[in-house]
Design a protein around this motif. Structure first.
Motif, short mmCIF file in Angstrom:
data_model
loop_
_atom_site.label_atom_id
_atom_site.label_comp_id
_atom_site.label_asym_id
_atom_site.label_seq_id
_atom_site.Cartn_x
_atom_site.Cartn_y
_atom_site.Cartn_z
N SER A 30 -7.76 13.69 -4.04
CA SER A 30 -7.95 14.88 -4.87
C SER A 30 -6.78 15.10 -5.80
N PHE A 31 -5.80 14.23 -5.76
CA PHE A 31 -4.66 14.35 -6.67
C PHE A 31 -5.14 14.18 -8.10
N ALA A 32 -4.53 14.90 -8.99
CA ALA A 32 -4.90 14.78 -10.40
C ALA A 32 -3.67 15.06 -11.23
N GLY A 33 -3.75 14.80 -12.52
CA GLY A 33 -2.65 15.10 -13.42
C GLY A 33 -1.38 14.36 -13.02
N GLN A 34 -0.30 15.12 -13.04
CA GLN A 34 1.00 14.49 -12.79
C GLN A 34 1.08 13.97 -11.35
N GLU A 35 0.49 14.69 -10.43
CA GLU A 35 0.52 14.26 -9.04
C GLU A 35 -0.17 12.92 -8.88
N LEU A 36 -1.25 12.73 -9.62
CA LEU A 36 -1.99 11.48 -9.53
C LEU A 36 -1.15 10.34 -10.07
N THR A 37 -0.48 10.59 -11.20
CA THR A 37 0.37 9.55 -11.77
C THR A 37 1.46 9.16 -10.77
N ALA A 38 2.05 10.18 -10.14
CA ALA A 38 3.10 9.89 -9.17
C ALA A 38 2.53 9.10 -7.99
N PHE A 39 1.39 9.52 -7.50
CA PHE A 39 0.77 8.84 -6.36
C PHE A 39 0.46 7.40 -6.71
N GLN A 40 -0.03 7.18 -7.93
CA GLN A 40 -0.35 5.82 -8.34
C GLN A 40 0.90 4.94 -8.31
N LYS A 41 2.03 5.54 -8.71
CA LYS A 41 3.27 4.76 -8.70
C LYS A 41 3.63 4.34 -7.28
N VAL A 42 3.49 5.27 -6.35
CA VAL A 42 3.81 4.96 -4.96
C VAL A 42 2.87 3.86 -4.44
N VAL A 43 1.61 3.97 -4.79
CA VAL A 43 0.63 2.98 -4.34
C VAL A 43 0.92 1.62 -4.98
N ASP A 44 1.31 1.64 -6.26
CA ASP A 44 1.62 0.38 -6.94
C ASP A 44 2.80 -0.31 -6.26
N ALA A 45 3.79 0.50 -5.85
CA ALA A 45 4.94 -0.09 -5.16
C ALA A 45 4.47 -0.77 -3.87
N PHE A 46 3.52 -0.16 -3.19
CA PHE A 46 2.97 -0.74 -1.96
C PHE A 46 2.30 -2.08 -2.26
N THR A 47 1.51 -2.11 -3.33
CA THR A 47 0.82 -3.36 -3.67
C THR A 47 1.82 -4.45 -4.02
N GLN A 48 2.88 -4.03 -4.72
CA GLN A 48 3.89 -5.02 -5.06
C GLN A 48 4.55 -5.58 -3.82
N LYS A 49 4.75 -4.71 -2.85
CA LYS A 49 5.47 -5.13 -1.65
C LYS A 49 4.60 -6.00 -0.76
N THR A 50 3.33 -5.63 -0.59
CA THR A 50 2.52 -6.31 0.42
C THR A 50 1.40 -7.17 -0.15
N GLY A 51 1.11 -7.01 -1.47
CA GLY A 51 0.03 -7.78 -2.03
C GLY A 51 -1.35 -7.19 -1.75
#
Lengths: 448, 424, 286
Positions: free
Chosen positions: A46-67
């Protein structure tokens, strides 16, 4: 002529349809196929706006780390509908963030959630505060974790204005009342309160009252109140409303009652720093920081605005109220395990705190330096030194009350259109039908 | 007419199959579910009519029903009536396409955007502070203008006179219309929709005056729409009204004057309630906020009505209209005796459609108030109950109630269809 | 001479009234347009009309709202997605509805009226009620997340109204047309394609517009049947996600609303001439 253009239109139409069919459904079905294999996780948020952008960054870091790829599906305000429909039809996502733990109870009881008990064996589990683990547990089984939280029992103020008028930070409730009387004498308006929030109007008022309940009746009664072991018509609940009335009235708040009801909660904080200031104090959670900066982009945190905890009734550390999203899983897979562990880790939460101002990391080991501004760091310190902490009550109640009749009751109370007895009676009636358990027995007689 | 064996099923099959799957089947499921109580999202116990019982005893359901009725009456009459008026007016100018596009524009905007737009119109700031909402800004500025001594007194008097004239014209028109409707009924003609509404309107007025007369009306209640006038204002109104009736009866501008005067009546009512202070339009109950939402709905849907009615209007053979004009009929008579009867089928279709849409109205209310301050409507309540409160049994019951509400309109449609068939 | 003067005088008020109505009607939208060019702080503190006090003071305008919406939000992909969703979801129902409407209007069979009324009644079925039962079947058929599932869903939701309106229109066509056609030995299909469809162009155009608008502006149906992944999300969802969980950045909606208005406006403006023109003018004689 007409016929030819009609035929042409039809042919174009069919061609387009054919084209779309051939190109698109492949992509979509491929996605669902991959998800079934477990290599891409489906996260409905349910995140949206700035929170969503921030969440996406955290998730991207996860993908980078674990594939492991994570497909973030933002549904903003439609979370309840989408989640309810997908779960009920047998096609739930892998994970989701629930806006309140009450929903966790609903889904867990229906057997839709996957148990996270394995999490208790991980190293990162020791870094989680017990209060938050308990909130994500139902009947002894862990179902959800809280990566980030917000602290709600805060009062925002402009230090410069306080210095100008010689106000000191109140450390008891009595001092707070004296302070606001003094402010009125000085010709200032003590509070900016905004209850408007579109479909969710009224929710800030519930935060005020939960703080009062924690302070006037204590955390044990607070728990009873939230569990509907005491009715809404109880005198202690009545007192909480009346306490709110000491603040949300025509003399103490900017714009009076009409202003309170029609000012958007996010807009109301701007009054702290206008010239001249529309008010001296504003009670709100940590997230309001970004709203202050939106309204007055050049302000400096700590200098132009700061916070102090809403004081307790007697001196001593104040009990605190906070909130947060709980992350739950609907489908089990090793990838899901990794993602949950990651969200709970210091690494993820440090990043999160950095990219999402106003959010506090739940993990105890996250240092204060992770926060980008002194105000949020101060809030983190207040939270970590809390002796009594409770989750936002209205988020814990069944949605019919906590996101429904409680909100409306706040609005009715401030507007003054119904007597308090009627409001409480209606609340009790609504709670009676909404709660599946609880010792309270519903309203006595008809509500008039 | 050829009566083929089974050819019609070829034409109907695809549509019917899809509609069955997406609409009929879920409706049956919903009706079934409404008799159960739910544990989470799974049905648990058969509870018979408990959900319905609870629904009808629930204050919020009753308020929602009341609001839906208000929506139906107001939005339908204004959207269709205004759409018809615009269709006729725009036909006479060369820049018709542009004008139509302007009116239709709100339909191209999503409901979310429309709500943002009207948020700017209804926004409220406390008195004494700069207003950011269009409506309140107008009010406050009007107030400043009117407060100036040379303006205030004459304006009050003028407004009172206009309002009195308007009220009396309205009364006269209603009486005459009721008389003709009743006479027609007595002579064996069926009381049609217009007749019924005229009689109902007159009854409403009488009730309002009666309520005020016996002191049963509270200040701010709807009866005060017909605020008592000073006796001399009434006399002037009566005289002025009769004069206008006689002078403008045959003129094109006669009848449209009436709405203008009625607006004066409405203005006087609003001003007596609100003064020139900014109002929290989306909060004050029970009139202001519901009306505010309905106005938004009208703004969005009038274009729809206008487009359809305009198509029908253009289908009227020009020779008919011209012949009537040559015979000496004025525009208004042409409108009432030729245009409207000719367009009756389309008007009926548009009205029915709007009523059905209004029963379903959800987005506007959800985004602007979510049903708070007594603005709840049935569809919003149903969605709330289903997805926010996860009470599927109760939500299903509410949905079934909504479906039942439409039955009267279907019955009217049967009659219409049969009448149409008989003519063919 | 006097007659001409009187006529102009009479026309004068007509134009005045029309322009006034148009102005009032547009005013809210104009307010939104102006607001979309104002910085957020201004929007909260003053009304949009205050820009007219100093209209050429350029510091009170900004294009940052548009910038924020158009850049880095995946809005172009969702624009394409919206087109992908809307075009078939408009064409299919209109075609199916035309066939069905003709059958209801001009093909006699038993139970025709009752069946038609069933269809009319279905207009009022609330969408949200249908999601779970349909999704349950979709899950079994592996239809979830596919565009075909969404197109069919929109077709299902739109058909009752389309059939209702088209049938009423087609039923209003003069009987003599058909009598002469059938007397000449024409089949139903011939009557449908050669007589009814061409004559129904205004109605079909109008219905196409409405269906297009409804699907284009829809959010929840797409969300339920195809999901919210940015890869398949329509414009409405992307715009909705611009606003923060607490409603932050809601002023971006002002710009977003205008951006998403462009396509429906184009569709309306290009198709509206088909029903502005007269429908039956000359058809009875011809």
């Amino acid at each position: 002529m007409l016929k030819r253009s009609l035929t042409l239109l039809l042919i174009t139409g069919f061609a387009l349809v054919a084209m779309f069919t051939l190109t698109s459904s492949n992509a979509a079905t491929a996605a669902t196929a991959m998800a079934a294999q477990g290599r891409t996780l489906d996260f409905v948020t349910s995140f949206a706006g700035q929170e969503l952008t921030a969440f996406q960054k955290v998730v991207d870091a996860f993908t980078q780390k674990t594939g492991i790829k994570v497909n973030v599906e933002p549904v903003s305000r439609n979370m309840a509908t989408v989640l309810g429909a997908r779960v009920a039809s047998g096609n739930p996502p892998d994970l989701a963030n629930l806006p309140n733990p009450g929903l966790l109870d609903t889904f867990a009881q229906a057997g839709n959630l996957v148990s996270l008990d394995w999490f208790k064996q991980t190293a990162v589990f020791k870094e989680q505060p017990k209060a938050f683990i308990d909130l994500g547990t139902l009947n002894g089984t862990l179902y959800g974790i809280f990566p980030v939280a917000s602290l709600k029992s805060l009062v925002w103020y402009d230090p410069k204005e306080f210095a100008k008028f010689g106000y000191t930070i109140p450390s008891t409730f009595g001092e707070l009342l004296q302070l606001q009387d003094q402010m009125v004498k000085d010709g200032n308006t003590p509070w900016c309160i905004g209850l408007e929030s579109g479909a969710a109007s009224g929710w800030p008022g519930t935060d005020w009252m939960e703080d009062f309940m924690l302070r006037s009746a204590g955390p044990k009664v607070y728990d009873q109140w939230v569990a509907h072991d005491i009715p809404w018509t109880d005198p202690r609940v009545r007192e909480v409303f009346q306490l709110f009335g000491l603040f949300a009235n025509d003399g103490m708040a900017f714009g009076g009652r009409k202003g309170i009801l029609s000012t958007n909660f996010g807009d109301s904080v701007a009054g702290l720093n206008t010239t001249p200031p529309e008010c001296m104090m504003h009670r709100q959670a940590t997230f309001i920081l970004s709203f202050i900066l939106k309204a007055h982009p050049k302000l400096v945190a700590g200098k132009d605005f700061n916070i102090f905890p809403f004081p307790s009734f007697n001196s001593g550390p104040a009990p605190l109220e906070g909130g947060g999203d709980v992350f739950v899983a609907f489908k089990d897979s090793p990838e899901m395990h990794q993602l949950i562990e990651y969200f709970a880790s210091v690494e993820a939460q440090e990043l999160w705190a950095k990219v999402n101002p106003g959010r506090l990391a739940v993990n105890k080991d996250v240092p204060a330096s992770a926060y980008p501004d002194p105000v949020t760091a101060k809030a983190a310190k207040i939270l970590s030194s809390a002796e009594v902490f409770r989750f936002d009550g209205s988020d814990l109640m069944p949605a019919a009350v906590g996101s429904g009749s409680f909100w409306s009751a706040v609005l009715d109370f401030v507007q003054g259109s119904k007597p308090l007895t009627t409001i409480l009676c209606n609340l009790e009636a609504s709670a009676d039908s909404a709660y599946k358990s609880g010792a309270a027995t519903g309203p006595v007689g008809n509500c008039k | 007419m050829k009566h083929r064996g089974g050819e019609q099923w070829l034409y109907l099959a695809p549509a019917l199959i899809i509609v069955t799957f997406f609409l009929i089947y879920p409706t049956l499921v919903t009706i079934y579910q409404s008799f159960f109580s739910f544990s989470g999202i799974y049905p648990k116990n058969f509870v018979g009519f408990l959900n319905y019982n609870r629904a009808f005893n629930d204050q919020s359901v009753l308020i929602a029903l009341r609001n839906n009725l208000l929506w139906i009456v107001l939005m339908t009459s204004v959207a269709v009536g205004f759409g018809l008026l615009l269709a006729v007016l725009f036909d006479r100018v060369r820049y018709e396409a542009t004008a139509k596009s302007v009116i239709f524009l709100p339909m191209a905007i999503s409901y979310t955007a429309a709500s943002v737009i009207w948020r700017f119109v209804y926004a409220y700031r406390p008195p004494g502070f700069p207003q950011i909402g269009l409506l309140n800004a107008l009010l406050v500025n009007m107030g400043r203008f009117v407060a100036q001594p040379p303006v205030q007194r004459p304006l009050q008097v003028l407004l009172a006179l206009l309002a009195a004239v308007g009220l009396l014209l309205f009364l006269i028109g209603l009486t005459r219309g009721s008389w003709e409707a009743i006479r027609g009924w007595h002579e064996g003609h069926r009381l049609d929709f217009v007749g019924v509404s005229i009689v109902a309107g007159l009854a409403l007025l009488a009730a309002a005056y009666l309520a005020q007369g016996i002191g049963a009306a509270k200040p701010g209640s709807w009866t005060y729409l017909f605020i008592p006038f000073a006796p001399w204002q009434l006399l002037v109104g009566l005289g002025g009204g009769l004069l206008l009736l006689v002078a403008l009866r045959d003129h094109l501008w006669g009848p449209p004057l009436l709405p203008v005067l009625l607006i004066a009546l409405l203005l006087r009512f609003i001003l007596s309630q609100a003064g020139f202070q900014p109002e929290a339009w989306l909060i004050n109950r029970p009139w202001a906020n519901n009306l505010a939402l309905i106005v938004t709905g009208i703004w969005v849907w009038t274009g729809f009505c206008m487009v359809l009615l305009s198509a029908a209007y253009k289908g009227i053979p020009r020779e008919l209209l011209d012949a009537a004009r040559i015979d000496g009929a004025n525009e208004w008579q042409v409108f009432w005796s030729i245009t409207i009867p000719f367009m009756k089928p389309t008007i009926a279709v548009v009205t029915t459609t709007i009523i059905i849409f209004v029963l379903k109205i959800f987005d506007i209310v959800y985004v602007m108030t979510n049903g708070n301050y007594d603005t709840e409507v049935i569809a919003n309540l149903m969605v709330k109950t289903m997805y926010q409160f996860f009470d599927f049994g109760r939500a299903s019951a509410i949905a079934v109630i909504l479906l039942l509400l439409i039955i009267p309109f279907i019955v009217i449609n049967i009659r219409q269809l049969r009448a149409q068939e008989a003519v063919r | 001479m006097i007659a001409k003067l009187l006529r102009t005088l009479e026309r004068g008020p007509l134009h005045l009234v029309i322009i006034l109505i148009g102005f009032l009607w547009l005013l809210p939208t104009v307010g939104l347009l102006i607001s979309s060019f104002r910085p957020e702080a201004n929007i909260i503190h003053s009304g949009w009309w205050t820009v007219f006090a100093h209209p050429f003071n350029l510091t009170q305008y900004t294009i940052e709202n548009y910038q924020k919406v158009l850049i880095n939000t995946g809005i172009w992909r969702s624009f394409l997605n919206s087109l992908k969703i809307t075009i078939p979801a408009t064409i299919i129902p209109v075609i199916l509805a035309s066939f069905a409407a003709y059958a209801f209007a001009w093909m006699k069979f038993r139970g025709r009226n009752l069946l038609f009324l069933l269809v009319v009644g279905l207009i009022v079925v609330p969408l949200q009620m249908t999601f779970i039962p349909v999704l349950q079947i979709y899950a079994k058929l592996h239809f979830s997340g596919t565009y075909w599932g969404l197109w069919l869903a929109h077709t299902g939701y739109g058909l009752p109204l389309l059939i209702y309106m088209l049938r009423n229109f087609m039923g209003g066509l003069p009987q003599e047309l058909f009598e002469s056609a059938f007397l000449d030995g024409a089949s139903h299909f011939a009557a449908f394609t050669r007589l009814v469809l061409p004559l129904s162009v205004p109605a079909i155009a109008a219905m196409t517009i409405f269906q297009f608008l409804w699907v284009w502006n829809d959010l929840i149906v797409a969300l339920i049947y195809v999901g919210g992944s940015p890869r398949v999300a329509p414009l409405t969802l992307t715009i909705s996600n611009l606003i923060g969980s607490y409603g932050e950045d809601w002023q971006l909606l002002t710009a977003a609303a205008f951006i998403s208005m462009i396509v429906p406006l184009i569709v309306f403006l290009s198709l509206q001439r088909y029903f502005v023109r007269g429908i039956l003018a000359g058809s009875i004689k011809g």
